[in-house]
Design an enzyme around this catalytic site. Structure first.
Site, short mmCIF file in Angstrom:
data_model
loop_
_atom_site.label_atom_id
_atom_site.label_comp_id
_atom_site.label_asym_id
_atom_site.label_seq_id
_atom_site.Cartn_x
_atom_site.Cartn_y
_atom_site.Cartn_z
N ARG A 87 -8.01 1.34 -1.98
CA ARG A 87 -7.70 0.66 -2.95
C ARG A 87 -8.92 -0.79 -3.26
NH1 ARG A 87 -1.89 -2.28 -3.15
NH2 ARG A 87 -2.85 -3.77 -1.93
N ASN A 135 6.43 8.42 0.05
CA ASN A 135 5.43 8.58 -1.12
C ASN A 135 4.28 9.44 -0.34
OD1 ASN A 135 4.01 8.87 -3.11
ND2 ASN A 135 3.33 6.38 -3.11
N ASP A 136 4.46 10.73 -0.16
CA ASP A 136 3.45 11.55 0.32
C ASP A 136 2.78 12.09 -1.01
OD1 ASP A 136 1.86 13.23 1.69
OD2 ASP A 136 3.42 14.44 3.00
N ARG A 195 -6.38 -9.91 -8.63
CA ARG A 195 -7.20 -8.83 -8.43
C ARG A 195 -7.92 -8.52 -9.73
NH1 ARG A 195 -2.51 -5.36 -5.30
NH2 ARG A 195 -2.85 -6.72 -3.28
N GLY A 212 0.80 -1.25 0.01
CA GLY A 212 -0.10 -0.15 0.18
C GLY A 212 0.94 1.31 -0.04
N ALA A 213 2.14 1.19 0.14
CA ALA A 213 3.27 2.30 0.06
C ALA A 213 2.94 3.09 -1.36
CB ALA A 213 4.41 2.02 0.42
N GLY A 214 2.77 2.02 -2.23
CA GLY A 214 2.67 2.96 -3.60
C GLY A 214 3.86 2.33 -4.48
N LYS A 215 4.32 1.14 -4.35
CA LYS A 215 5.19 0.72 -5.07
C LYS A 215 4.81 0.51 -6.56
CE LYS A 215 5.75 -2.71 -2.50
NZ LYS A 215 4.88 -2.55 -1.57
N SER A 216 3.54 -0.27 -6.70
CA SER A 216 3.15 -0.51 -8.08
C SER A 216 2.82 0.66 -9.10
CB SER A 216 1.78 -1.39 -8.09
OG SER A 216 2.00 -2.54 -7.14
N THR A 217 2.25 1.65 -7.99
CA THR A 217 1.74 2.96 -8.73
C THR A 217 3.19 3.68 -9.28
OG1 THR A 217 0.08 3.21 -7.16
CG2 THR A 217 0.62 5.05 -8.49
N ARG A 257 -1.78 -7.23 6.33
CA ARG A 257 -0.75 -6.23 5.76
C ARG A 257 -0.21 -5.16 6.77
NH1 ARG A 257 -2.56 -8.98 1.26
NH2 ARG A 257 -1.30 -8.45 -0.60
N1 LIG Z 1 10.14 -11.83 -1.69
C1 LIG Z 1 9.04 -11.54 -2.54
N2 LIG Z 1 8.12 -10.63 -2.43
C2 LIG Z 1 7.51 -10.23 -3.51
C3 LIG Z 1 7.33 -10.70 -4.65
N3 LIG Z 1 6.57 -10.33 -5.44
C4 LIG Z 1 5.60 -9.46 -4.61
N4 LIG Z 1 6.41 -9.27 -3.59
C5 LIG Z 1 5.86 -8.53 -2.30
O1 LIG Z 1 4.62 -9.25 -1.78
C6 LIG Z 1 3.92 -8.18 -1.10
C7 LIG Z 1 2.51 -8.49 -1.44
O2 LIG Z 1 2.31 -8.30 -2.79
P1 LIG Z 1 0.75 -8.02 -3.23
O3 LIG Z 1 -0.09 -9.25 -2.97
O4 LIG Z 1 0.93 -8.10 -4.91
O5 LIG Z 1 -0.15 -6.78 -2.52
P2 LIG Z 1 0.38 -5.09 -2.65
O6 LIG Z 1 1.93 -5.10 -2.31
O7 LIG Z 1 -0.40 -4.57 -1.76
O8 LIG Z 1 -0.08 -4.67 -3.96
C8 LIG Z 1 4.68 -6.99 -1.41
O9 LIG Z 1 5.24 -6.65 -0.56
C9 LIG Z 1 5.25 -7.33 -2.82
O10 LIG Z 1 6.47 -6.28 -2.60
C10 LIG Z 1 8.67 -11.48 -4.96
O11 LIG Z 1 8.78 -12.09 -6.02
N5 LIG Z 1 9.20 -12.11 -3.87
N1 LIG Z 2 1.18 9.37 -3.38
C1 LIG Z 2 -0.15 8.82 -3.37
N2 LIG Z 2 -1.01 9.65 -2.61
C2 LIG Z 2 -2.23 8.98 -2.76
N3 LIG Z 2 -2.72 8.01 -3.14
C3 LIG Z 2 -1.75 7.24 -3.50
C4 LIG Z 2 -0.25 7.66 -3.74
N4 LIG Z 2 0.55 6.44 -4.28
C5 LIG Z 2 -0.28 5.51 -4.18
N5 LIG Z 2 -1.44 5.88 -3.89
C6 LIG Z 2 -2.58 4.90 -3.92
O1 LIG Z 2 -2.63 4.12 -2.62
C7 LIG Z 2 -2.98 2.59 -3.17
C8 LIG Z 2 -1.55 1.55 -2.86
O2 LIG Z 2 -0.55 1.99 -3.82
P1 LIG Z 2 -0.05 0.70 -4.56
O3 LIG Z 2 0.75 1.41 -5.50
O4 LIG Z 2 -1.07 -0.46 -4.94
O5 LIG Z 2 0.85 0.40 -3.34
P2 LIG Z 2 1.70 -1.09 -3.52
O6 LIG Z 2 2.16 -1.53 -4.99
O7 LIG Z 2 3.12 -0.61 -2.59
O8 LIG Z 2 1.16 -2.28 -2.38
C9 LIG Z 2 -3.43 2.52 -4.64
O9 LIG Z 2 -4.71 2.89 -4.44
C10 LIG Z 2 -2.84 3.99 -5.13
O10 LIG Z 2 -3.54 4.42 -6.13
#
Ligand SMILES: Nc1nc2c(ncn2[C@@H]2O[C@H](COP(=O)(O)OP(=O)(O)O)[C@@H](O)[C@H]2O)c(=O)[nH]1
Ligand SMILES: Nc1ncnc2c1ncn2[C@@H]1O[C@H](COP(=O)(O)OP(=O)(O)O)[C@@H](O)[C@H]1O
Length: 209
Positions: free
Chosen positions: A148, A182-183, A55, A25-30, A159
Site C-alpha cells: 500500500r 478477506n482473502d 495520505r 491493512g485487512a481491507g476495511k476501506s477497500t 500496525r
Molecule cells: N476508535 C476509532 N478508530 C478509528 C476511527 N477512525 C478510524 N479508526 C481506526 O484507526 C485505525 C487506523 O486507521 P488509518 O490511519 O486510516 O489506517 P488504516 O486502517 O491502515 O487505513 C483503523 O483501525 C481504523 O479502523 C474512529 O473514529 N474511532
Molecule cells: N482481498 C484482497 N486481496 C489483495 N489485496 C487487497 C485485498 N483487499 C485489500 N487489498 C489491498 O490491501 C491494502 C490494505 O487494504 P485497505 O482497504 O487499505 O485496508 P484497511 O482499510 O483495513 O487498513 C490496500 O492496498 C488494498 O488495495
C-alpha cells in the site's frame, strides 16, 4: 413464533448502523468504498476525526476530518464525540455530528473503527451490526500494508503489533456478528453484502408493483 415476533420488531425498527473493524491493512476501506459506490443512496460513511497526516489522495471532510490534537482534545472535552481512541500514535474519533449527518440523509451509517471503538460503541445505544474484517494471515497483512506504500517502517511495525492484539481480542465470543476473512476480495465483498442484505432491503423500502 418468538422468532417471527423478533423479525417483525426488527423490521419496524428500520436499518441498523454498521461497524467495520479489524486490523489496519485487512481491507476495511477497500470493501467500504465498494459498498458506498454500489449503494450510494443507502449507505453513508461516518467521517471520523484524526490527528494523523493525510495520505496522498485522501480528502479532508470525506475520508477523515484532519485536525490537530489540540482541536480534537477541545472537542472531545466539550462532549462532541461518541467515542475516541489512540491508535499507533494518533487520535481517532467518531463525532456525534458525523453520525447525525448520515442519519439526516436517511442513510445507513457505516463506521470504520478500531477495537477500542468497538468496545466503546457497545456502551452506547447505537445498536449497530458489528463486522470484523480480517486478513488470511499476518504474513499476507504485512505484504498488503507494504504494498500500500502508506506507512514508514516504524508505523508499519506499530500496525502489525496492534494487528496481533486485534486478532486475539476479536476471538471474544459475541463481540462481532460476523468475521469476514478477506482473502479473495470478491468473495469477501459477497459475504459483506449477504450479511447486510436484510438492512439493504429495509432501507430500499417496499417495492412498488
Ligand atoms: N476508535 C476509532 N478508530 C478509528 C476511527 N477512525 C478510524 N479508526 C481506526 O484507526 C485505525 C487506523 O486507521 P488509518 O490511519 O486510516 O489506517 P488504516 O486502517 O491502515 O487505513 C483503523 O483501525 C481504523 O479502523 C474512529 O473514529 N474511532
Ligand atoms: N482481498 C484482497 N486481496 C489483495 N489485496 C487487497 C485485498 N483487499 C485489500 N487489498 C489491498 O490491501 C491494502 C490494505 O487494504 P485497505 O482497504 O487499505 O485496508 P484497511 O482499510 O483495513 O487498513 C490496500 O492496498 C488494498 O488495495
Amino acid at each position: 413464533m418468538q422468532g417471527n415476533k423478533k423479525a417483525a420488531l426488527a423490521a419496524m425498527q428500520g436499518p441498523r448502523p454498521v461497524v467495520l473493524s479489524g486490523p489496519s491493512g485487512a481491507g476495511k476501506s477497500t470493501l467500504l468504498k465498494k459498498l458506498l459506490k454500489d449503494y450510494e443512496n443507502i449507505f453513508g460513511f461516518s467521517v471520523s476525526h484524526t490527528t494523523r497526516q493525510p495520505r496522498p489522495g485522501e480528502v479532508n471532510g470525506k475520508d477523515y476530518h484532519f485536525v490537530t490534537r489540540e482541536d480534537m482534545l477541545k472537542d472531545v472535552n466539550a462532549g462532541e464525540f461518541i467515542e475516541h481512541a489512540e491508535f499507533s500514535g494518533n487520535m481517532y474519533g467518531t463525532s456525534k455530528a458525523a453520525v447525525q449527518a448520515v442519519q439526516a440523509q436517511n442513510q445507513i451509517c457505516v463506521l470504520d473503527v478500531d477495537m477500542q471503538g468497538v468496545k466503546n460503541i457497545k456502551k452506547t445505544d447505537l445498536n449497530p451490526i458489528y463486522i470484523s474484517i480480517q486478513p488470511p494471515s499476518l504474513e499476507v497483512l504485512e505484504k498488503r500494508l507494504r504494498e500500500r506504500q502508506t506507512e514508514t517502517e516504524e508505523s508499519l511495525q506499530k500496525r502489525l503489533k496492534a494487528a496481533r492484539v486485534d486478532l486475539e481480542l476479536s476471538k471474544e465470543p459475541g463481540l462481532f456478528n460476523l468475521i469476514i476473512i478477506n482473502d479473495n476480495l470478491e468473495v469477501a465483498y459477497l459475504k459483506l453484502k449477504e450479511i447486510l442484505a436484510e438492512e439493504i432491503k429495509k432501507a430500499q423500502g417496499p417495492k412498488k408493483s
